[in-house]
Enzyme design. Structure first.
Site, PDB file in Angstrom:
ATOM      1  N   CYS A 117      44.846  28.130   1.442  1.00  0.00           N
ATOM      2  CA  CYS A 117      44.840  26.665   1.600  1.00  0.00           C
ATOM      3  C   CYS A 117      44.667  25.987   0.248  1.00  0.00           C
ATOM      4  O   CYS A 117      45.419  25.113  -0.129  1.00  0.00           O
ATOM      5  CB  CYS A 117      43.703  26.210   2.507  1.00  0.00           C
ATOM      6  N   CYS A 146       5.793  16.386 -13.358  1.00  0.00           N
ATOM      7  CA  CYS A 146       6.281  17.210 -14.468  1.00  0.00           C
ATOM      8  C   CYS A 146       7.621  16.705 -14.975  1.00  0.00           C
ATOM      9  O   CYS A 146       7.802  16.462 -16.163  1.00  0.00           O
ATOM     10  CB  CYS A 146       6.426  18.676 -14.032  1.00  0.00           C
ATOM     11  N   ARG A 186      15.674  27.976  -6.565  1.00  0.00           N
ATOM     12  CA  ARG A 186      14.908  27.345  -7.650  1.00  0.00           C
ATOM     13  C   ARG A 186      13.844  26.408  -7.081  1.00  0.00           C
ATOM     14  O   ARG A 186      12.713  26.362  -7.562  1.00  0.00           O
ATOM     15  CB  ARG A 186      15.848  26.594  -8.595  1.00  0.00           C
ATOM     16  N   CYS A 208       9.829  26.420  -7.459  1.00  0.00           N
ATOM     17  CA  CYS A 208       9.018  25.282  -7.906  1.00  0.00           C
ATOM     18  C   CYS A 208       7.854  25.065  -6.940  1.00  0.00           C
ATOM     19  O   CYS A 208       6.721  24.857  -7.362  1.00  0.00           O
ATOM     20  CB  CYS A 208       9.858  24.009  -7.963  1.00  0.00           C
TER      21      CYS A 208
END
Lengths: 259, 155, 106
Positions: free
Chosen positions: A80, A178, A216, A220
């Site tokens: 496709c 942070c 990830r 954290c």
């Protein structure tokens, strides 16, 4: 002595952004936007930019193979998508009007598998899903993230923003503290980044593997000693969307190398 | 308006909890090697033959932000001809769990005595390379790299 | 095959020293790490890498657990004649991964 080590490793210097014209304080001003790349050592940067040595290309290669060759009776993706999917990753996560759901790139690939290829979806962090997601996203490398928030998407953005601003875990830290207020300062041996997902799926030295943005996010959450959400959790999807709006204009770097 | 006071209040918690993290992450999974292990591994490979600290250059970044993958390059001053070439380069660690990291076997076809790879380093240390020449002589060089601790160690 | 990346110049002048790079996808599991339940993750490493030109050994390496995951190796070769370079990685159980690349020496 120990105390001194911790203290010196945790020097928080005041953030340095102007919030004057910014209604959302978690958004970093466009002129200050910096990819995680700029917080890496020169050696790690070189590992990312060297398209031979960057180990993430091992997965991109496999993704290309999966994209062009079908291993069963179902049509290959390339049958496709003859011209590939250049620029597509820059618009994800995206709200799909037809199905009425927010989809990240992984979700969109799995939607194709179930709806057009008659296959079971690939599991999160499976080698196949990581490989093909990295392959598709790599086709947008160098293109700016371009998320336009429609009315239908706004509730997801708000939900993601809420997660970003909420303190959690034993450390009682929010993403914001942070990655918006203290980026560029030192936390132990690391320089705190702005928390953008523009390089994912990325090869993390820590993982010694390629991994998704949700992996990830889970790291954290674990890092602040909070219970991570399961893969594919709607809240993480909303966070991915919020991060993309927050990184609007930053170039896609997939497959990036990160610490 | 950002609330610095609140952020500072949490710093104490980070210090306490972070302290735990450092302690846990520094617990060795198995005993690390030390200088004596390095010397033993070197003797296993080359016996008691004399080693001169010359001709071998070890290139490592001064700071490695992650010990899982540190770029290492070794070069040896050698003409690399059919009768004068580097036969072997051994890479040794005074701090990893095992002192022997890897060995490179070169031939006169190598043309140039320079090899690179990526290695694991369990902490700040001086990596040593020992080159064995075709005439049997041994040469060595070493370089120190500081391996830093990541911000959020996920155990 | 996917899982191996080779960098070999297609052509070289006779006598020229060329740089060769080889990357293999492999976890190089050291055997010293523990999983989330405290169990030791068993060692699973490549122990030997070899590169030959039409059967003549050019370069070899012994890997130990401190060679990083997805091992990359960069070495050199003096181009003497055209031929096929064979790259071969062998793991601790004798399983082999290999690939080839041609070089034309002029």
């Amino acid at each position: 002595m120990m105390r001194w080590v911790f203290a010196s490793g945790l020097v928080f210097v005041a953030g340095c952004m102007s919030e004057a014209d910014n209604p959302d304080s978690a958004i970093i001003a466009k002129e200050d936007l910096q990819s995680g790349f700029s917080f890496l050592t020169a050696e790690t940067q070189r590992l990312q930019t060297d398209e031979f040595e960057n180990p993430a290309y091992l997965w991109v290669d496999r993704g290309a193979d999966l994209f062009t060759h079908s291993t069963d009776a179902s049509p290959a993706c390339a049958s496709c998508h003859k011209d590939g999917l250049v620029g597509v990753a820059a618009q994800y996560p995206k709200f799909h009007e037809s199905s009425g759901e927010l989809l990240n790139l992984e979700g969109r690939i799995n939607q194709c598998r179930t709806e057009h290829q008659g296959q079971a979806p690939w599991a999160y962090e499976s080698d196949e899903l990581l490989s093909i997601t990295a392959y598709v996203a790599e086709q947008s490398k160098g293109m700016p993230i371009d998320i336009e928030v429609s009315e239908a998407m706004q509730p997801y953005v708000d939900k993601g923003r809420d997660y970003f601003l909420t303190r959690r875990g034993q450390f009682n830290l929010s993403c914001q503290q942070c990655h918006t207020e203290n980026w560029g300062t030192q936390l132990r041996g690391d320089t705190i980044s702005q928390g953008h997902g523009n390089g994912f799926p990325a090869y993390r030295l820590e993982w010694q593997l390629i991994g998704s943005l949700q992996r990830r996010l889970r790291d954290c959450d674990t890092g602040v000693r909070a219970e991570p959400l399961p893969y594919g959790d709607p809240t993480y999807l909303a966070v991915e969307l919020y991060l993309a709006t927050r990184a609007n204009g930053l170039e896609i770097e997939t497959p990036a190398v990160r610490r | 308006m950002r609330d610095k006071a609140l952020f500072n209040a949490t710093r104490r918690q980070i210090l306490t909890a972070g302290g735990g993290a450092v302690l846990i992450s520094s617990l060795p999974l198995s005993a690390f090697a030390d200088e004596a292990d390095l010397l033993r591994a070197r003797t296993d490979l080359f016996g008691d033959r004399p080693i001169q600290e010359e001709r071998v250059t070890v290139k490592l970044p001064p700071i490695a932000e992650n010990g899982h993958s540190v770029p290492l390059s070794v070069s040896v001053d050698s003409p690399m001809t059919d009768d004068d070439y580097v036969k072997q380069i051994a890479i040794l660690s005074p701090r990893n769990t095992l002192p022997l990291i890897g060995q490179f076997h070169l031939t006169p076809f190598s043309g140039k005595a320079q090899v690179s790879t990526r290695i694991r380093m369990s902490g700040t240390q001086a990596i040593q390379a020992v080159a064995e020449m075709s005439d049997g002589s041994l040469w060595a060089g070493s370089t120190e790299t500081v391996v830093t601790l990541a911000a959020c160690v996920v155990l | 095959m996917t899982g191996i990346r080779l960098s070999v110049p297609e052509t070289a002048a006779r006598g020229e020293v060329v740089e060769i790079k080889a990357l293999l996808r492999h976890p190089m599991e050291s055997g010293f790490r523990r999983g989330s339940r405290g169990e030791v993750i068993p060692r699973d490493i490549i122990t030997r890498f070899e590169c030959d030109l039409d059967g003549t050994l050019v370069f070899a390496s012994d890997f130990h657990p401190a060679i990083a995951a997805n091992p990359l190796i960069t070495f050199h070769m003096r181009a003497t004649e055209s031929g096929v370079l064979t790259f071969r990685w062998t793991d601790q159980n004798g399983e082999v991964w290999s690939d080839t690349a041609s070089i034309a020496v002029t």
